[in-house]
Design a protein around this motif. Structure first.
Motif, PDB file in Angstrom:
ATOM      1  N   ILE A 149       0.865  -1.185   0.000  1.00 31.99           N
ATOM      2  CA  ILE A 149       0.000   0.000   0.000  1.00 31.99           C
ATOM      3  C   ILE A 149       0.895   1.227   0.000  1.00 31.99           C
ATOM      4  CG2 ILE A 149      -1.763   1.257   1.280  1.00 31.99           C
ATOM      5  CD1 ILE A 149      -2.728  -1.371   0.077  1.00 31.99           C
ATOM      6  N   PRO A 150       0.720   2.148  -0.919  1.00 37.85           N
ATOM      7  CA  PRO A 150       1.625   3.308  -0.979  1.00 37.85           C
ATOM      8  C   PRO A 150       1.478   4.216   0.235  1.00 37.85           C
ATOM      9  CG  PRO A 150      -0.204   3.563  -2.531  1.00 37.85           C
ATOM     10  CD  PRO A 150      -0.290   2.170  -1.994  1.00 37.85           C
ATOM     11  N   ARG A 151       2.596   4.739   0.673  1.00 35.88           N
ATOM     12  CA  ARG A 151       2.631   5.702   1.779  1.00 35.88           C
ATOM     13  C   ARG A 151       3.436   6.913   1.336  1.00 35.88           C
ATOM     14  NH1 ARG A 151      -1.022   3.224   3.294  1.00 35.88           N
ATOM     15  NH2 ARG A 151      -1.218   1.872   5.121  1.00 35.88           N
ATOM     16  N   ALA A 152       3.073   8.076   1.823  1.00 39.63           N
ATOM     17  CA  ALA A 152       3.789   9.300   1.482  1.00 39.63           C
ATOM     18  C   ALA A 152       5.219   9.234   2.010  1.00 39.63           C
ATOM     19  CB  ALA A 152       3.066  10.504   2.080  1.00 39.63           C
ATOM     20  N   ASP A 153       6.149   9.753   1.222  1.00 41.54           N
ATOM     21  CA  ASP A 153       7.553   9.795   1.614  1.00 41.54           C
ATOM     22  C   ASP A 153       7.794  11.088   2.380  1.00 41.54           C
ATOM     23  OD1 ASP A 153      10.229   9.398   1.890  1.00 41.54           O
ATOM     24  OD2 ASP A 153      10.750   9.837  -0.201  1.00 41.54           O
ATOM     25  N   VAL A 154       7.776  10.980   3.707  1.00 42.49           N
ATOM     26  CA  VAL A 154       7.909  12.163   4.572  1.00 42.49           C
ATOM     27  C   VAL A 154       9.093  11.941   5.505  1.00 42.49           C
ATOM     28  CG1 VAL A 154       6.719  13.671   6.207  1.00 42.49           C
ATOM     29  CG2 VAL A 154       5.405  12.440   4.482  1.00 42.49           C
ATOM     30  N   GLU A 155       9.838  12.993   5.750  1.00 44.09           N
ATOM     31  CA  GLU A 155      11.048  12.906   6.561  1.00 44.09           C
ATOM     32  C   GLU A 155      10.740  12.425   7.973  1.00 44.09           C
ATOM     33  OE1 GLU A 155      15.104  13.168   7.234  1.00 44.09           O
ATOM     34  OE2 GLU A 155      14.030  13.506   5.348  1.00 44.09           O
ATOM     35  N   PRO A 156      11.373  11.335   8.419  1.00 44.57           N
ATOM     36  CA  PRO A 156      11.181  10.876   9.812  1.00 44.57           C
ATOM     37  C   PRO A 156      11.561  11.963  10.804  1.00 44.57           C
ATOM     38  CG  PRO A 156      12.281   9.194   8.501  1.00 44.57           C
ATOM     39  CD  PRO A 156      12.259  10.428   7.656  1.00 44.57           C
ATOM     40  N   GLY A 157      10.839  11.979  11.914  1.00 42.56           N
ATOM     41  CA  GLY A 157      11.110  12.964  12.946  1.00 42.56           C
ATOM     42  C   GLY A 157      10.360  14.260  12.784  1.00 42.56           C
ATOM     43  N   THR A 158       9.681  14.422  11.646  1.00 42.68           N
ATOM     44  CA  THR A 158       8.922  15.647  11.420  1.00 42.68           C
ATOM     45  C   THR A 158       7.473  15.474  11.869  1.00 42.68           C
ATOM     46  OG1 THR A 158       8.292  14.964   9.178  1.00 42.68           O
ATOM     47  CG2 THR A 158      10.341  16.233   9.423  1.00 42.68           C
ATOM     48  N   ALA A 159       6.796  16.600  11.997  1.00 41.69           N
ATOM     49  CA  ALA A 159       5.375  16.562  12.365  1.00 41.69           C
ATOM     50  C   ALA A 159       4.575  15.808  11.311  1.00 41.69           C
ATOM     51  CB  ALA A 159       4.839  17.981  12.523  1.00 41.69           C
ATOM     52  N   GLY A 160       4.914  16.002  10.041  1.00 37.10           N
ATOM     53  CA  GLY A 160       4.194  15.316   8.976  1.00 37.10           C
ATOM     54  C   GLY A 160       4.320  13.814   9.070  1.00 37.10           C
TER      55      GLY A 160
END
Length: 491
Positions: A195-206
């Motif tokens: 299942i695709p997941r957004a590529d968001v920087e770990p440790g961020t609020a996002g």
């Protein structure tokens, strides 16, 4: 229906099953052949979610089997008898996967031909653990069918305990078996894309917010088949997932943007689920109170009215739920939720460090609770104050859900805040439940009166509910004082 708990192992072609004596009485091996056709949508929507739907011949349990994931190594299995047709999935099973298929057609995507050798660990007549040694030929259908062969071992818990299953697994590993990363034979054969997941920087609020949202989307989907089967607590759990999602989207709107449409659809879904959930709660509540009354205080067919009548209303509510879960509007919501966690519209706050940004958002949700309570205390009119206190309860619920969403990110202080908000929510909910119960009793008493029945018992129950609501109201200042002090320390 059953719960399937098993461990899967990959083994080499020359693997030898180890000596299992000493764990329990050993019976077998016994060999037979299984041939299973697997059904899915052309783009493998079931397999991508860890769901398997098959028609199997051979062995001790031929038939149609639907396996729904519940937790790692645990699946819920639903079986129906074999049908003659291999082209048409039984309607009751097709219905249970509609949240995944969303209108797409089901068809045969693969076949597994398995030569199985079964060894049982037993205690007398009790089958404790089943060890299945499988030699598998898998065929993927398409323009050009492809064939894959492999061998694997499954240790499935039957009537034993999980300690015995763990000991069995240890013996198998020592003999050269390796825990399989595949959740099922079908997953190994098809290797569906994740299942695709957004590529968001770990440790961020996002990253923190999207991880929470993905978990709640999965929770909502997992409850859909259970709600369709009217399983215990399923409506409640699906309603909670929809509320948590909606609350998070409100609280974190600076992190994930443009979700007003999703929030509105979640509100609508929660409303449909809420009608049945509220009836479940009030029916169980009144049944407990009625059971606690001395026999001399129970007059007339009150059990029927407070049991069967309310149950019939629940059934009508389930009809409304099935309608809501059966159309394009619901499928569009599920598609939107999938897009939310794979292709979200992120705000500038999404790139901020999670701790600082999300801590401020959690504090803001508690501030709303404080302001709502201050506003309610300033209202003199009892009816308007009751409405204002309901707003306090809603604010407390949102603060609780927000804090719970941040526990993995911000730790123990969010647990403190969540429990503070929950205390406020539950105290106000106790009073509201008493008010709703009184209204229900008044309605049922009216129907009984029109039918010429004695309404004495309804009055007794209404008195109990009034007293409970009054106690909750009188106790609230103490609950508030303790919760506010605890929340202040957490923030």
């Amino acid at each position: 229906m059953g719960i399937e708990i098993e461990d899967k192992f990959d083994v080499p072609a020359d693997f030898r099953l180890p000596d299992l004596s000493g764990l329990a009485e050993v019976a077998g091996p016994k060999s037979f052949q299984l041939v299973a056709l697997y059904y899915d949508t052309p783009d493998l929507r079931l397999a991508r979610r860890g769901v398997t739907l098959r028609r199997r011949r051979g062995g001790a349990d031929p038939g149609w089997h639907l396996k729904l994931p519940k937790a790692k190594g645990v699946k819920q299995e639903i079986a129906v008898p074999l049908t003659r047709s291999t082209k048409t999935v039984p309607a009751e099973l097709a219905e249970l996967v509609r949240a995944y298929t969303r209108g797409a057609e089901l068809g045969v995507v693969a076949e597994l031909d398995t030569r199985r050798s079964v060894t049982l660990l037993k205690d007398g007549d009790r089958e404790l653990v089943e060890i299945a040694d499988d030699r598998v030929k898998g065929t993927v259908f398409g323009a050009e069918p492809t064939v894959t062969r492999w061998r694997e071992v499954e240790a499935e818990l039957r009537e034993g305990d999980e300690k015995l299953l763990a000991k069995t697994g240890k013996r198998l590993r020592k003999a050269g078996a390796a825990p399989s990363p595949a959740t099922s034979k079908l997953a190994k054969l098809l290797a569906p894309p994740p299942i695709p997941r957004a590529d968001v920087e770990p440790g961020t609020a996002g990253h923190a917010v999207l991880a929470y949202l993905a978990g709640q989307v999965a929770a909502l989907l997992s409850q859909d088949p259970r709600v369709r089967r009217e399983e215990e607590d399923a409506v409640h759990q699906m309603r909670v997932a929809s509320r948590r999602l909606r609350s998070a989207l409100k609280a974190f709107r600076s992190v994930v943007k443009d979700t007003a449409g999703i929030q509105e659809e979640l509100r609508r879904l929660g409303g449909v689920l809420g009608e049945v959930r509220d009836l479940e709660v009030i029916r169980a509540r009144l049944a407990r109170e009625l059971a606690g009354l001395p026999a001399g205080l129970v007059v007339g067919p009150v059990h029927d009215r407070l049991g069967d009548d309310l149950l019939r209303r629940e059934q009508r509510g389930y009809d409304a739920i099935r309608n809501a879960l059966g159309g394009d509007r619901y499928y569009a919501l599920l598609d939107a939720l999938d897009a939310l966690v794979s292709r979200p519209e992120l705000g500038k706050a999404a790139a901020d460090p999670a701790g600082a940004r999300l801590g401020r958002l959690a504090a803001a949700t508690w501030d709303r609770v404080v302001k709502a309570y201050d506003a309610a205390r300033a209202v003199d009119d009892p009816e308007r104050r009751a409405t204002a206190m309901h707003d306090v309860r809603k604010a407390a619920k949102r603060a609780r859900y927000t804090a719970e969403a941040l526990r993995d990110t911000l730790g123990a202080r969010m647990t403190e805040l969540a429990e503070s908000a929950e205390a406020v929510q539950e105290a106000l909910g106790a009073r509201q439940d008493g008010v709703v119960a009184q209204e229900t009793l008044a309605r049922e008493a009216g129907a009984a009166r029109e039918a010429g029945e004695d309404t004495f018992t309804y009055g007794v129950l209404a008195g109990l509910e009034r007293a409970a609501a009054d106690r909750a109201h009188e106790d609230f200042p103490r609950v508030w004082s303790e919760a506010a002090a605890r929340a202040g320390k957490a923030l």
